[in-house]
Motif scaffolding. Structure first.
Motif, mmCIF file in Angstrom:
data_model
loop_
_atom_site.group_PDB
_atom_site.id
_atom_site.type_symbol
_atom_site.label_atom_id
_atom_site.label_comp_id
_atom_site.label_asym_id
_atom_site.label_seq_id
_atom_site.Cartn_x
_atom_site.Cartn_y
_atom_site.Cartn_z
ATOM 1 N N ILE A 173 -10.809 5.466 9.242
ATOM 2 C CA ILE A 173 -9.564 6.153 8.863
ATOM 3 C C ILE A 173 -9.788 7.661 8.872
ATOM 4 O O ILE A 173 -8.961 8.425 9.370
ATOM 5 N N GLU A 174 -10.923 8.089 8.342
ATOM 6 C CA GLU A 174 -11.256 9.511 8.318
ATOM 7 C C GLU A 174 -11.340 10.081 9.733
ATOM 8 O O GLU A 174 -10.869 11.185 10.010
ATOM 9 N N THR A 206 1.557 7.287 2.821
ATOM 10 C CA THR A 206 0.453 7.564 3.739
ATOM 11 C C THR A 206 0.817 8.671 4.724
ATOM 12 O O THR A 206 0.020 9.001 5.591
ATOM 13 N N ARG A 209 0.838 -1.208 0.000
ATOM 14 C CA ARG A 209 0.000 0.000 0.000
ATOM 15 C C ARG A 209 0.871 1.254 0.000
ATOM 16 O O ARG A 209 0.618 2.212 -0.723
ATOM 17 N N THR A 247 -2.237 4.919 8.155
ATOM 18 C CA THR A 247 -2.436 3.835 7.208
ATOM 19 C C THR A 247 -3.449 2.870 7.795
ATOM 20 O O THR A 247 -3.852 3.017 8.944
ATOM 21 N N GLU A 282 -16.796 -1.888 3.646
ATOM 22 C CA GLU A 282 -15.660 -1.061 3.248
ATOM 23 C C GLU A 282 -15.842 0.382 3.727
ATOM 24 O O GLU A 282 -14.900 1.032 4.173
ATOM 25 N N GLU A 283 -17.071 0.869 3.662
ATOM 26 C CA GLU A 283 -17.370 2.238 4.094
ATOM 27 C C GLU A 283 -16.998 2.451 5.565
ATOM 28 O O GLU A 283 -16.528 3.514 5.945
ATOM 29 N N THR A 299 -9.401 -2.942 10.330
ATOM 30 C CA THR A 299 -10.830 -3.226 10.238
ATOM 31 C C THR A 299 -11.000 -4.625 9.665
ATOM 32 O O THR A 299 -10.383 -4.941 8.637
ATOM 33 N N TRP A 358 -8.047 -3.124 5.690
ATOM 34 C CA TRP A 358 -9.393 -3.701 5.713
ATOM 35 C C TRP A 358 -9.194 -5.084 5.126
ATOM 36 O O TRP A 358 -9.031 -5.240 3.918
ATOM 37 N N HIS A 395 -14.565 1.036 7.185
ATOM 38 C CA HIS A 395 -13.112 1.203 7.257
ATOM 39 C C HIS A 395 -12.712 2.634 6.887
ATOM 40 O O HIS A 395 -11.922 3.270 7.594
ATOM 41 N N PHE A 396 -13.271 3.131 5.806
ATOM 42 C CA PHE A 396 -12.927 4.491 5.384
ATOM 43 C C PHE A 396 -13.382 5.528 6.409
ATOM 44 O O PHE A 396 -12.684 6.518 6.650
ATOM 45 N N ARG A 397 -14.543 5.315 7.025
ATOM 46 C CA ARG A 397 -15.009 6.241 8.073
ATOM 47 C C ARG A 397 -14.066 6.220 9.268
ATOM 48 O O ARG A 397 -13.806 7.255 9.885
#
Length: 159
Positions: free
Chosen positions: A125-126, A64, A58, A73, A118-119, A112, A76, A121-123
């Protein structure tokens, strides 16, 4: 230097744990190794070599490091058993290939499980990026180096 590790559940969530550790080495890959080993020790992850490989690949796609001495970083993956955020602090800085060639002093690894959307995981990280975005928050954590400070910064972490 001994590694400091502690675990605390993020309130009010009972399914996300935090770890805070002192990173002992100066290379990005050894920081990944130390963070992943901590997750494996706490049974939050399995297949450490595969997870480390995923993080290194990645990083090769793009750094990152977000600038100003920190990187965030995540993974998921089916290698992850339970949600966990690990934050590593480096007293001497890590060679990270960061923008502006500044060494990274703080690394957050967001794990995660693959069965989570997947959403989610992104939330997560955000949320971690938001909490560590402000220099004063990062500085407070670097100065105090304790779980109470980390927990207060990340208390709103989504499931």
């Amino acid at each position: 230097m001994q590694s400091k590790m502690a675990i605390v559940d993020v309130s009010p969530l009972t399914d996300t744990s935090l770890d805070l550790l002192e990173l002992r080495y100066r290379r990005r890959e050894t920081a990944f190794h130390q963070l992943v080993q901590c997750a494996v020790e706490h049974r939050a992850a399995r297949h450490a070599a595969l997870l480390e490989s995923l993080l290194v690949r990645r990083e090769r796609l793009g750094s990152t490091a977000l600038g100003r001495g920190h990187a965030i970083t995540g993974a998921w993956s089916w290698c992850v058993r339970s949600p966990r955020v690990l934050v590593g602090l480096s007293e001497h800085g890590l060679a990270w290939d960061a923008p502006g060639a500044r060494e990274v002093e703080m690394v957050a690894l967001v794990l995660t499980p693959g069965e989570a959307p997947e959403e989610t995981h992104f939330r997560r990280i955000e949320a971690v990026a938001s909490a560590l975005r402000l220099q004063r928050n990062r500085q407070r954590l670097l100065e105090r180096r304790d779980m109470a400070t980390l927990s207060s910064l990340l208390r709103e972490l989504p499931r």
